[in-house]
Motif scaffolding. Structure first.
Motif, PDB file in Angstrom:
ATOM      1  N   SER A  27      13.831   0.324  -6.756  1.00  0.00           N
ATOM      2  CA  SER A  27      12.914   0.470  -5.632  1.00  0.00           C
ATOM      3  C   SER A  27      11.666   1.238  -6.062  1.00  0.00           C
ATOM      4  O   SER A  27      11.766   2.326  -6.620  1.00  0.00           O
ATOM      5  CB  SER A  27      13.632   1.211  -4.498  1.00  0.00           C
ATOM      6  OG  SER A  27      12.795   1.325  -3.387  1.00  0.00           O
ATOM      7  N   THR A  40       8.378   2.912  -4.568  1.00  0.00           N
ATOM      8  CA  THR A  40       7.782   3.373  -3.321  1.00  0.00           C
ATOM      9  C   THR A  40       6.373   3.879  -3.588  1.00  0.00           C
ATOM     10  O   THR A  40       6.163   4.708  -4.472  1.00  0.00           O
ATOM     11  CB  THR A  40       8.628   4.491  -2.695  1.00  0.00           C
ATOM     12  OG1 THR A  40       9.928   3.968  -2.423  1.00  0.00           O
ATOM     13  CG2 THR A  40       8.009   4.990  -1.393  1.00  0.00           C
ATOM     14  N   VAL A  47       3.446   5.950  -1.980  1.00  0.00           N
ATOM     15  CA  VAL A  47       3.068   6.894  -0.925  1.00  0.00           C
ATOM     16  C   VAL A  47       1.547   6.961  -0.950  1.00  0.00           C
ATOM     17  O   VAL A  47       0.948   7.332  -1.964  1.00  0.00           O
ATOM     18  CB  VAL A  47       3.694   8.288  -1.155  1.00  0.00           C
ATOM     19  CG1 VAL A  47       3.261   9.245  -0.050  1.00  0.00           C
ATOM     20  CG2 VAL A  47       5.212   8.190  -1.230  1.00  0.00           C
ATOM     21  N   ASP A  53       9.690   5.376  -8.592  1.00  0.00           N
ATOM     22  CA  ASP A  53      10.739   4.368  -8.581  1.00  0.00           C
ATOM     23  C   ASP A  53      12.091   5.027  -8.744  1.00  0.00           C
ATOM     24  O   ASP A  53      12.179   6.240  -8.964  1.00  0.00           O
ATOM     25  CB  ASP A  53      10.485   3.262  -9.622  1.00  0.00           C
ATOM     26  CG  ASP A  53      10.761   3.667 -11.058  1.00  0.00           C
ATOM     27  OD1 ASP A  53      11.647   4.511 -11.309  1.00  0.00           O
ATOM     28  OD2 ASP A  53      10.086   3.135 -11.951  1.00  0.00           O
ATOM     29  N   TRP A 113       9.366  -3.370  -3.723  1.00  0.00           N
ATOM     30  CA  TRP A 113       8.218  -2.510  -3.448  1.00  0.00           C
ATOM     31  C   TRP A 113       8.142  -2.253  -1.946  1.00  0.00           C
ATOM     32  O   TRP A 113       8.287  -3.179  -1.138  1.00  0.00           O
ATOM     33  CB  TRP A 113       6.917  -3.176  -3.848  1.00  0.00           C
ATOM     34  CG  TRP A 113       6.650  -3.285  -5.297  1.00  0.00           C
ATOM     35  CD1 TRP A 113       5.950  -2.392  -6.073  1.00  0.00           C
ATOM     36  CD2 TRP A 113       7.002  -4.354  -6.177  1.00  0.00           C
ATOM     37  NE1 TRP A 113       5.873  -2.847  -7.353  1.00  0.00           N
ATOM     38  CE2 TRP A 113       6.509  -4.053  -7.455  1.00  0.00           C
ATOM     39  CE3 TRP A 113       7.712  -5.548  -5.999  1.00  0.00           C
ATOM     40  CZ2 TRP A 113       6.691  -4.893  -8.538  1.00  0.00           C
ATOM     41  CZ3 TRP A 113       7.900  -6.379  -7.080  1.00  0.00           C
ATOM     42  CH2 TRP A 113       7.390  -6.051  -8.324  1.00  0.00           C
ATOM     43  N   ASN A 114       7.896  -1.007  -1.594  1.00  0.00           N
ATOM     44  CA  ASN A 114       7.612  -0.660  -0.203  1.00  0.00           C
ATOM     45  C   ASN A 114       6.574   0.445  -0.212  1.00  0.00           C
ATOM     46  O   ASN A 114       6.235   0.980  -1.266  1.00  0.00           O
ATOM     47  CB  ASN A 114       8.882  -0.254   0.548  1.00  0.00           C
ATOM     48  CG  ASN A 114       9.568   0.925  -0.072  1.00  0.00           C
ATOM     49  OD1 ASN A 114       8.921   1.889  -0.473  1.00  0.00           O
ATOM     50  ND2 ASN A 114      10.879   0.877  -0.170  1.00  0.00           N
ATOM     51  N   CYS A 115       6.033   0.773   0.941  1.00  0.00           N
ATOM     52  CA  CYS A 115       5.036   1.848   0.974  1.00  0.00           C
ATOM     53  C   CYS A 115       5.196   2.692   2.227  1.00  0.00           C
ATOM     54  O   CYS A 115       5.755   2.261   3.233  1.00  0.00           O
ATOM     55  CB  CYS A 115       3.620   1.293   0.871  1.00  0.00           C
ATOM     56  SG  CYS A 115       3.081   0.319   2.265  1.00  0.00           S
ATOM     57  N   LEU A 116       4.727   3.913   2.095  1.00  0.00           N
ATOM     58  CA  LEU A 116       4.760   4.898   3.168  1.00  0.00           C
ATOM     59  C   LEU A 116       3.388   5.533   3.262  1.00  0.00           C
ATOM     60  O   LEU A 116       2.721   5.739   2.249  1.00  0.00           O
ATOM     61  CB  LEU A 116       5.775   6.008   2.857  1.00  0.00           C
ATOM     62  CG  LEU A 116       7.220   5.599   2.621  1.00  0.00           C
ATOM     63  CD1 LEU A 116       8.002   6.780   2.053  1.00  0.00           C
ATOM     64  CD2 LEU A 116       7.829   5.140   3.942  1.00  0.00           C
ATOM     65  N   TYR A 130       8.763  -5.491   3.123  1.00  0.00           N
ATOM     66  CA  TYR A 130       8.873  -5.057   1.737  1.00  0.00           C
ATOM     67  C   TYR A 130       8.644  -6.270   0.850  1.00  0.00           C
ATOM     68  O   TYR A 130       8.631  -7.395   1.336  1.00  0.00           O
ATOM     69  CB  TYR A 130      10.241  -4.407   1.462  1.00  0.00           C
ATOM     70  CG  TYR A 130      11.411  -5.345   1.659  1.00  0.00           C
ATOM     71  CD1 TYR A 130      11.959  -5.544   2.924  1.00  0.00           C
ATOM     72  CD2 TYR A 130      11.972  -6.045   0.593  1.00  0.00           C
ATOM     73  CE1 TYR A 130      13.024  -6.409   3.120  1.00  0.00           C
ATOM     74  CE2 TYR A 130      13.039  -6.914   0.775  1.00  0.00           C
ATOM     75  CZ  TYR A 130      13.566  -7.088   2.054  1.00  0.00           C
ATOM     76  OH  TYR A 130      14.611  -7.953   2.234  1.00  0.00           O
TER      77      TYR A 130
END
Length: 142
Positions: free
Chosen positions: A16, A18, A20, A40, A67-70, A104
């Motif tokens: 994963s 991420t 930010v 990651d 991949w994801n984002c915050l 995602y």
């Protein structure tokens, strides 16, 4: 007895990644440079560059990369519009968690002999209509 062929463990969790994003800073600058922190879940596997835009994620054939984002600010909207990467190595596609509108991107690494593969992430930020693209390249490394 001949050695047993290694079998791939398909039950492994995806790696994963991420992102930010300091959305306020990125909107003010018109760039994510200095406002993006990538992490990651593969530090034990050899990934480096945590907390920078130049994350180097160690992968091998068969690894699934997610991949994801915050947003750094909870009231700001951020999302991933696209991931530009060599499609011969991985083809990320957008998915949504069931029952939600949380998106995602996920893909499976196709080969082991990849050396260094840079990629770019296009971010949707706030109400801005044009995505903001990474300026420094995170990479997948074999």
């Amino acid at each position: 007895m001949p050695p047993r062929a290694k079998t791939r463990d398909n039950s492994r969790a995806p790696i994963s990644i991420t992102a930010v994003l300091d959305a306020v800073g990125a909107l003010a600058a018109g760039s994510v440079r200095g406002h993006l922190y990538l992490y990651d879940t593969n530090k034990a596997g050899g990934s480096t560059g945590f907390g920078t835009e130049e994350l180097r994620t160690r992968v091998r054939a068969g690894d699934r990369v997610l991949w994801n984002c915050l947003a750094l600010e909870c009231e700001a909207f951020v999302g991933i519009a696209a991931i530009e990467v060599d499609r011969a190595v991985i083809e990320p596609e957008r998915k949504v968690y069931p029952g939600t509108d949380v998106a995602y991107w996920i893909g499976t690494v196709k080969k082991d002999d990849i050396d260094v593969v840079p990629y770019r992430i296009k971010f949707l930020v706030g109400t801005r209509t044009e995505p903001i693209v990474t300026t420094l390249s995170p990479t997948l490394v074999g």
